[in-house]
Motif scaffolding. Structure first.
Motif, PDB file in Angstrom:
ATOM      1  N   HIS A  87       7.333  25.120  38.053  1.00 38.82           N
ATOM      2  CA  HIS A  87       6.351  26.254  37.376  1.00 38.82           C
ATOM      3  C   HIS A  87       6.805  27.369  37.142  1.00 38.82           C
ATOM      4  CE1 HIS A  87       2.785  28.841  37.359  1.00 38.82           C
ATOM      5  NE2 HIS A  87       3.282  29.570  38.199  1.00 38.82           N
ATOM      6  N   ALA A  89       5.380  31.175  36.214  1.00 34.82           N
ATOM      7  CA  ALA A  89       4.465  32.100  36.329  1.00 34.82           C
ATOM      8  C   ALA A  89       4.365  32.769  34.749  1.00 34.82           C
ATOM      9  CB  ALA A  89       4.273  33.366  37.029  1.00 34.82           C
ATOM     10  N   PRO A  90       3.032  33.307  34.475  1.00 34.69           N
ATOM     11  CA  PRO A  90       3.110  33.904  32.980  1.00 34.69           C
ATOM     12  C   PRO A  90       4.203  35.136  32.898  1.00 34.69           C
ATOM     13  CG  PRO A  90       0.963  33.838  33.947  1.00 34.69           C
ATOM     14  CD  PRO A  90       1.978  33.411  34.999  1.00 34.69           C
ATOM     15  N   HIS A  91       4.882  35.047  31.665  1.00 35.32           N
ATOM     16  CA  HIS A  91       6.082  35.888  31.508  1.00 35.32           C
ATOM     17  C   HIS A  91       6.092  36.327  29.984  1.00 35.32           C
ATOM     18  CE1 HIS A  91       7.709  32.042  31.391  1.00 35.32           C
ATOM     19  NE2 HIS A  91       8.742  32.428  30.490  1.00 35.32           N
ATOM     20  N   GLU A 108       1.776  24.082  28.905  1.00 37.64           N
ATOM     21  CA  GLU A 108       2.051  25.655  28.322  1.00 37.64           C
ATOM     22  C   GLU A 108       0.685  26.093  28.235  1.00 37.64           C
ATOM     23  OE1 GLU A 108       4.360  28.114  25.247  1.00 37.64           O
ATOM     24  OE2 GLU A 108       3.393  26.202  24.474  1.00 37.64           O
ATOM     25  N   ARG A 127      -6.706  33.992  29.519  1.00 36.84           N
ATOM     26  CA  ARG A 127      -6.368  32.660  29.083  1.00 36.84           C
ATOM     27  C   ARG A 127      -6.704  32.622  27.972  1.00 36.84           C
ATOM     28  NH1 ARG A 127      -7.132  26.936  31.930  1.00 36.84           N
ATOM     29  NH2 ARG A 127      -6.419  25.878  30.058  1.00 36.84           N
ATOM     30  N   SER A 130      -4.409  26.274  26.203  1.00 35.59           N
ATOM     31  CA  SER A 130      -3.505  25.351  27.168  1.00 35.59           C
ATOM     32  C   SER A 130      -3.236  24.253  26.468  1.00 35.59           C
ATOM     33  CB  SER A 130      -4.216  25.157  28.516  1.00 35.59           C
ATOM     34  OG  SER A 130      -3.235  24.446  29.465  1.00 35.59           O
ATOM     35  N   HIS A 149       3.424  33.157  28.340  1.00 28.87           N
ATOM     36  CA  HIS A 149       3.221  31.914  28.515  1.00 28.87           C
ATOM     37  C   HIS A 149       3.350  31.498  30.048  1.00 28.87           C
ATOM     38  CE1 HIS A 149       6.795  29.849  27.145  1.00 28.87           C
ATOM     39  NE2 HIS A 149       7.290  30.761  27.912  1.00 28.87           N
ATOM     40  N   GLN A 150       2.737  30.521  30.505  1.00 25.38           N
ATOM     41  CA  GLN A 150       2.911  29.926  31.929  1.00 25.38           C
ATOM     42  C   GLN A 150       3.417  28.645  31.480  1.00 25.38           C
ATOM     43  OE1 GLN A 150       0.035  30.446  34.946  1.00 25.38           O
ATOM     44  NE2 GLN A 150      -0.073  28.324  35.179  1.00 25.38           N
ATOM     45  N   ASP A 152       4.314  24.463  33.470  1.00 24.21           N
ATOM     46  CA  ASP A 152       4.071  23.642  34.564  1.00 24.21           C
ATOM     47  C   ASP A 152       4.476  22.217  34.065  1.00 24.21           C
ATOM     48  OD1 ASP A 152       2.472  25.353  36.480  1.00 24.21           O
ATOM     49  OD2 ASP A 152       1.450  25.843  34.601  1.00 24.21           O
ATOM     50  N   ARG A 176       7.074  39.726  34.262  1.00 26.48           N
ATOM     51  CA  ARG A 176       6.426  38.624  34.784  1.00 26.48           C
ATOM     52  C   ARG A 176       4.891  39.229  35.165  1.00 26.48           C
ATOM     53  NH1 ARG A 176       9.751  36.638  38.320  1.00 26.48           N
ATOM     54  NH2 ARG A 176      10.698  35.195  37.150  1.00 26.48           N
ATOM     55  N   ASP A 178       1.254  38.921  37.134  1.00 23.20           N
ATOM     56  CA  ASP A 178       0.626  38.239  38.457  1.00 23.20           C
ATOM     57  C   ASP A 178      -0.812  37.993  37.995  1.00 23.20           C
ATOM     58  OD1 ASP A 178      -1.032  37.819  40.756  1.00 23.20           O
ATOM     59  OD2 ASP A 178       0.694  38.410  41.974  1.00 23.20           O
TER      60      ASP A 178
END
Length: 195
Positions: A87, A89-91, A108, A127, A130, A149-150, A152, A176, A178
């Motif tokens: 994973h 995180a959003p960055h 994504e 958001r 996805s 984007h994040q 996974d 990044r 949170d």
């Protein structure tokens, strides 16, 4: 007759030639995506050692391998391996980018920043979309427009991607996000797993 396969060297040559012409971002994405599509469709283009997670240390399930950097054009090419359950995180990226999936698939999730950008330590993200990115598919990263984007890997095996950027991420200050607190944390790539 033997089919000629598009290699990493071919890709670097074509991208360097494209970038030297100082193209618009639209032209980079148009021609560059064609080149990247050819590259990721050749399973032998990236050596096997760059298609595996590191296997030890703090990020044993992940791999980030430098394949090429052209200081003159800024071109950066890496192989990124996302192990099962991996994973990010959003960055953001702060440079244009193209990401092509070679093996397996990756989820994504894209976000838009919807606050007024006044604070440097806090952001509100919304958001946007996805998708599951599959082999042969390419995602484009457009700085300050569509780049947050994040990532996974919800599958049970590694996913291999080729990342192409307009400059080296080492030393490039990025952030990044949170999602729970809105906090912004500065981040910087310091090294790749092979250098």
């Amino acid at each position: 007759m033997v089919a000629v396969k598009y290699t990493l060297e071919d890709f670097v040559h074509d991208m360097d030639n494209l970038l030297v012409s100082q193209p618009t971002r639209e032209k980079i994405f148009d021609r560059g995506s064609d080149c990247l599509s050819r590259l990721i469709s050749n399973p032998d283009a990236i050596p096997g050692r760059f298609r595996q997670p590191v296997g030890s240390g703090g990020r044993a399930n992940h791999g980030s391998w430098l394949l090429h950097h052209s200081p003159d054009s800024g071109l950066l090419v890496t192989a990124v391996v996302w192990g099962p359950g991996d994973h990010a995180a959003p960055h953001d990226h702060r440079t244009w980018g193209m990401i092509g999936v070679m093996d397996n698939a990756l989820t994504e999730t894209r976000f838009r920043r919807v606050d007024d950008h006044e604070r440097t330590d806090w952001a509100q993200l919304e958001r946007d979309r996805s998708s599951v990115v599959k082999p042969g598919e390419i995602s484009l990263l457009i700085p300050e427009v569509d780049e947050i984007h994040q990532m996974d890997n919800f599958t049970d095996r590694p996913t291999v991607e080729v990342h192409v950027y307009g400059q080296d991420l080492r030393g490039l200050e990025r952030v990044r996000y949170d999602l729970e607190t809105g906090a912004i944390r500065r981040m910087m790539t310091e090294k790749y797993d092979n250098c």
